[in-house]
Design a protein around this motif. Structure first.
Motif, mmCIF file in Angstrom:
data_model
loop_
_atom_site.group_PDB
_atom_site.id
_atom_site.type_symbol
_atom_site.label_atom_id
_atom_site.label_comp_id
_atom_site.label_asym_id
_atom_site.label_seq_id
_atom_site.Cartn_x
_atom_site.Cartn_y
_atom_site.Cartn_z
ATOM 1 N N ILE A 160 42.316 39.493 41.528
ATOM 2 C CA ILE A 160 43.414 40.453 41.467
ATOM 3 C C ILE A 160 42.919 41.870 41.749
ATOM 4 O O ILE A 160 43.489 42.604 42.560
ATOM 5 N N LEU A 161 41.847 42.268 41.079
ATOM 6 C CA LEU A 161 41.319 43.622 41.268
ATOM 7 C C LEU A 161 40.774 43.830 42.674
ATOM 8 O O LEU A 161 40.958 44.889 43.267
ATOM 9 N N THR A 162 40.119 42.810 43.228
ATOM 10 C CA THR A 162 39.592 42.940 44.582
ATOM 11 C C THR A 162 40.714 43.085 45.593
ATOM 12 O O THR A 162 40.631 43.889 46.526
ATOM 13 N N PHE A 163 41.773 42.308 45.431
ATOM 14 C CA PHE A 163 42.907 42.423 46.344
ATOM 15 C C PHE A 163 43.493 43.827 46.294
ATOM 16 O O PHE A 163 43.815 44.414 47.327
ATOM 17 N N ALA A 164 43.603 44.386 45.098
ATOM 18 C CA ALA A 164 44.116 45.755 44.961
ATOM 19 C C ALA A 164 43.179 46.754 45.636
ATOM 20 O O ALA A 164 43.634 47.681 46.320
#
Length: 100
Positions: A16-20
């Motif tokens: 999730i954080l990487t996609f953001a």
């Protein structure tokens, strides 16, 4: 890595954080000009690809939405790489015109 909330495991939070980060880095890259745009897009591609490979290397397989998010990272890698090539060609042609 901090959990986004108690319902997410470590690798889910990473995805999730990487996609953001990839979305924000891509948006930032598109505000740059010339070779700095190309470098920023390649950096976003490396973040997306590296995280996806890392999750697969650890053997943790996401289910449902997180599986789709993993595929989103793969698509982000492809799109940012194609954009980087496009803008590299554009920057190269602009550099060639200046040097003539």
């Amino acid at each position: 890595m901090y959990l986004l909330h108690s319902g997410h495991q470590f690798y889910e939070s990473v995805l999730i954080l990487t996609f953001a980060v990839v979305v924000l880095a891509s948006a930032f890259a598109l505000t740059r000009d010339g070779w700095s745009r190309v470098g920023a897009l390649l950096g976003a591609a490396m973040i997306a690809g590296g995280t996806r490979v890392g999750v697969e290397a650890l053997g943790t397989h996401a289910h449902g939405l997180f599986h789709l998010l993993g595929h989103g990272l793969e698509l982000s890698l492809i799109v940012t790489s194609v954009l980087a090539v496009y803008y590299a060609l554009d920057a190269r042609s602009a550099t060639d015109l200046v040097s003539e």
